[in-house]
Design an enzyme around this catalytic site. Structure first.
Site, short mmCIF file in Angstrom:
data_model
loop_
_atom_site.label_atom_id
_atom_site.label_comp_id
_atom_site.label_asym_id
_atom_site.label_seq_id
_atom_site.Cartn_x
_atom_site.Cartn_y
_atom_site.Cartn_z
CB CYS A 6 -1.21 3.41 9.04
SG CYS A 6 -1.69 2.33 7.70
CB CYS B 1 5.77 5.35 4.72
SG CYS B 1 6.92 6.65 4.28
CB CYS C 257 -0.91 -0.04 1.23
SG CYS C 257 -2.13 1.29 1.27
CB CYS C 258 3.82 2.27 2.02
SG CYS C 258 3.19 2.75 3.65
CB CYS D 282 -2.45 6.87 5.97
SG CYS D 282 -1.56 7.31 4.47
#
Ligand code: SF4
Length: 259
Positions: free
Chosen positions: A205, A228, A120-121, A202
Site C-alpha cells: 500500500c 489505516c 485488512c487494516c 505496508c
C-alpha cells in the site's frame, strides 16, 4: 482509566503550541510528569518517526512505544525499527501483531489487501491496537498538518470517545523543520527515504511520491482511503474555550488513537 475533564482542560490545545523543539519538549515533559505511567507512543517507524521518538527519548527512554507489525511491512522498516530503537536507547518498544488464527481465518491467501483494504487494516492494525488501548490514557502520535490535506487542521490534543486523549505535539511542524531536526541530531534515516518514499506503511500500500505531491500521496494510491483505520472519525468533546471554528475543525478531524 480516562483523562478527567480538568486534566483535559489543562492539556495544550490548538493554537497555543508553537512548532519548535523547545515547545515540543516542554509539552512532552509536562504530559509525562502529569500522567506518570499513563502515556504511550504509537510509531510506524517510518520516514519521519525519528523526530518524535528522539524527543520522547530525550525526556524518558522508558516510555512505551508501540509498533504494529502487520506482517506486510517492508523488511527495511523492521530493520529500521531495531536500528533506531538502539540508536535512541529506547527501552520499551513493543511490537503488536494480529492474532495468527484470525489471519488464517480471514485472510488465508494474504489477498485481503487487494479486495478490501479496510478489512485488512482492521485485522492487522486496528484490532491488535484495540487490545492495548485501555492500558494508557494519552497516546502520542507524530502526525503533522503538513503531511496531507486531510490532516491540515489536525488538533494538538484530541479527546477520544473512550475518554483517552490523542496528543499530536508535532502538529505544526513543517517539512523543513523535520529535515533540519534529523540533520542537526544526526538521526538515522529510514533506508527507503533515499528511494523517494516520504511516508512509509505496508509494502503493498505504499509507493514513492513525486515532486509536488503530499508526502502521504503514496499511501493507498488510487484509492479513496487515506488512513489505516487507526485514525477514523469518532465523536469528540471540543476543547474548553475553543471558538466555533476550532470546534468544527477539531470535530471533523477527531480520530481514534494513533500512528
Ligand atoms: S496498510 Fe495495506 S497491507 Fe497494511 S494492513 Fe492496511 S491494507 Fe493491509
Amino acid at each position: 482509566m480516562a483523562v478527567s475533564e480538568d486534566e483535559y482542560k489543562a492539556l495544550p490545545h490548538q493554537g497555543v503550541v508553537a512548532a519548535s523543539e523547545e515547545e515540543t519538549g516542554r509539552v512532552l515533559a509536562s504530559v509525562l510528569a502529569r500522567f506518570p505511567g499513563r502515556v504511550a507512543v504509537i510509531s510506524s517507524f517510518g520516514a519521519e518517526s525519528a523526530v518524535l521518538l528522539a524527543q520522547i527519548a530525550a525526556q524518558d527512554k522508558a516510555v512505551p512505544v508501540f509498533f504494529l507489525d502487520t506482517g506486510r511491512h517492508f523488511p527495511e522498516t523492521l530493520a529500521y525499527r531495531d536500528e533506531l530503537s538502539q540508536h535512541l536507547g529506547l527501552e520499551d518498544v513493543r511490537t503488536l501483531q494480529p492474532a495468527r488464527k484470525e489471519v488464517e481465518y480471514r485472510d488465508p491467501e494474504g489477498q485481503l489487501v487487494a479486495f478490501d483494504p479496510d478489512a485488512c487494516c482492521a485485522l492487522r492494525k486496528v484490532e491488535p491496537l484495540d487490545v492495548v488501548l485501555p492500558e494508557f490514557d494519552i497516546w502520542v502520535t507524530g502526525r503533522k498538518r503538513m503531511q496531507a490535506a486531510t490532516r491540515a487542521a489536525l488538533p494538538v490534543a484530541e479527546r477520544q470517545a473512550d475518554g483517552s486523549v490523542k496528543l499530536n505535539p508535532l502538529a505544526g511542524w513543517s517539512e523543513a523543520q523535520i529535515a533540519d531536526f534529523m540533520k542537526e541530531k544526526a538521526l538515522p534515516a529510514h533506508p527507503l527515504v533515499a528511494r523517494g518514499y516520504r511516508s512509509i506503511g505496508c509494502e503493498p500500500c505504499t509507493r514513492p511520491v513525486g515532486a509536488g505531491e503530499d508526502s502521504r500521496a503514496g499511501r493507498w494510491a488510487g484509492l479513496a482511503k487515506t488512513e489505516c483505520g487507526l485514525h477514523r472519525p469518532v465523536p469528540v468533546t471540543p476543547p474548553p474555550g475553543a471558538d466555533k471554528e476550532e470546534i468544527s475543525a477539531t470535530a471533523l478531524l477527531a480520530e481514534r488513537p494513533v500512528e
